[in-house]
Design an enzyme around this catalytic site. Structure first.
Site, short mmCIF file in Angstrom:
data_model
loop_
_atom_site.label_atom_id
_atom_site.label_comp_id
_atom_site.label_asym_id
_atom_site.label_seq_id
_atom_site.Cartn_x
_atom_site.Cartn_y
_atom_site.Cartn_z
N GLU A 43 45.11 7.39 -60.83
CA GLU A 43 46.21 7.71 -60.61
C GLU A 43 46.86 9.07 -60.06
O GLU A 43 45.85 10.11 -60.18
CB GLU A 43 47.48 7.39 -61.64
N ASN A 60 57.86 4.94 -61.01
CA ASN A 60 56.88 5.05 -59.92
C ASN A 60 57.53 5.55 -58.61
O ASN A 60 58.81 5.52 -58.56
CB ASN A 60 56.13 3.80 -59.66
N ASP A 69 54.16 0.59 -56.65
CA ASP A 69 53.54 1.55 -57.53
C ASP A 69 53.79 2.70 -56.55
O ASP A 69 55.12 2.98 -56.44
CB ASP A 69 52.14 1.03 -57.61
#
Length: 292
Positions: free
Chosen positions: A18, A148, A199
């Site tokens: 991430e 997100n 996301d």
């Protein structure tokens, strides 16, 4: 689904890859394995990939200056000395909440930072989105499950964010000088009719929002108003976040994860957790330094 050649940029498989961030000054890509408490560093002009162990979960990084970076961690915003790796707490955020951690984040064009928190077990509506600018922290939005897609229009007048659990993308008018919202969020994409979840995202210089769809193995391009332009298939199902790379910000890299995959799922998705680069010319933007 449109075609674009995709190759592996890093073979290191992350449990939860991430928060990719690119530093044009050193032509270096940084990203995190949140759950394993690791910061990865890859010089794109040549050089060995490094994996730095961290004492806390961290999820995002922003440049401060040549010597320092700002890390978004489970206990707050911490300054990292690039030479030594030493961390120094700058602003505690939810440090008294062992059930939460940080998640998505991105600098606003003015030098502010938006960053999100969430429950470590994905508890419903436990998370929030915060604003940091010149030493001040404010909570902007509450009751978010998985924050997100934090990104901004090129002029800083519009901010975007999503709740991946709801599968909804919102936009909100902002003060370009501070990055603070000046109105209520507006639902922009209702993603429940599409596979996977919304996301991480970045927005290019033309106002196109590039979004990684967790669970769907693809990168979607949206207009600023939420119209789907194209989708590009990626080699891992659980893709997490794109980032513009290259000194001209003209390429895209994407992180991924193998979180919650058993042995059979890993075998069926052998590229899961790796970081990819797209052979696709884009008109990207470089994130500004965060102003302390």
């Amino acid at each position: 689904m449109s075609d674009a050649a995709v190759s592996v940029l890093s073979d290191t498989a992350c449990r939860l890859g991430e928060g990719p961030a690119y530093d044009a000054h050193t032509d270096t890509l940084f990203w995190f394995d949140i759950l394993e408490r690791k910061l990865l560093e890859l010089p794109l002009s040549g050089g060995k990939e490094q994996v730095h162990d961290l004492p806390v979960m961290a999820s995002a990084l922003a440049r401060v200056d040549e010597a320092r970076q700002l890390l978004v961690t489970e206990t707050g915003l911490q300054l990292r000395d690039r030479a030594s790796g030493a961390l120094e707490m700058l602003a505690e955020v939810e440090a008294d909440r062992p059930d939460t951690r940080s998640n998505d984040a991105r600098p606003h064009p003015a030098g502010a930072l938006w960053f999100g928190t969430m429950g470590k077990s994905g508890q419903e509506q436990t998370g929030a989105i915060y604003w940091f600018f010149k030493g001040e922290v404010r909570r902007l939005f509450s009751h978010i499950t998985i924050p997100n897609s934090i990104c901004f229009s090129p002029d800083g007048a519009i901010g975007y964010f999503a709740d991946t659990r709801e599968n909804r993308l919102y936009r909100v008018a902002c003060d370009p000088e501070t990055g603070l919202p000046v109105d209520d969020p507006v639902l922009t994409v209702e993603g429940n009719e599409m596979p996977g979840g919304i996301d991480g995202s970045v927005m290019d210089a033309d106002g196109t929002l590039w979004n990684a769809r967790w669970g769907a193995g693809r990168l979607d391009a949206w207009t600023a108003r939420g119209e789907l332009i194209r989708s590009i298939q990626l080699p891992a199902r659980q893709v997490t976040c794109p980032v513009f790379i290259g000194r001209n910000a003209d390429r895209l890299a994407v992180t991924s994860a193998f979180e919650d995959m058993d042995e059979a799922a890993r075998k069926a998705d052998p590229q899961a957790g790796k970081t990819f680069v797209l052979d696709l010319a884009v008109n990207g933007r470089l994130d500004p330094p965060v102003l302390l």
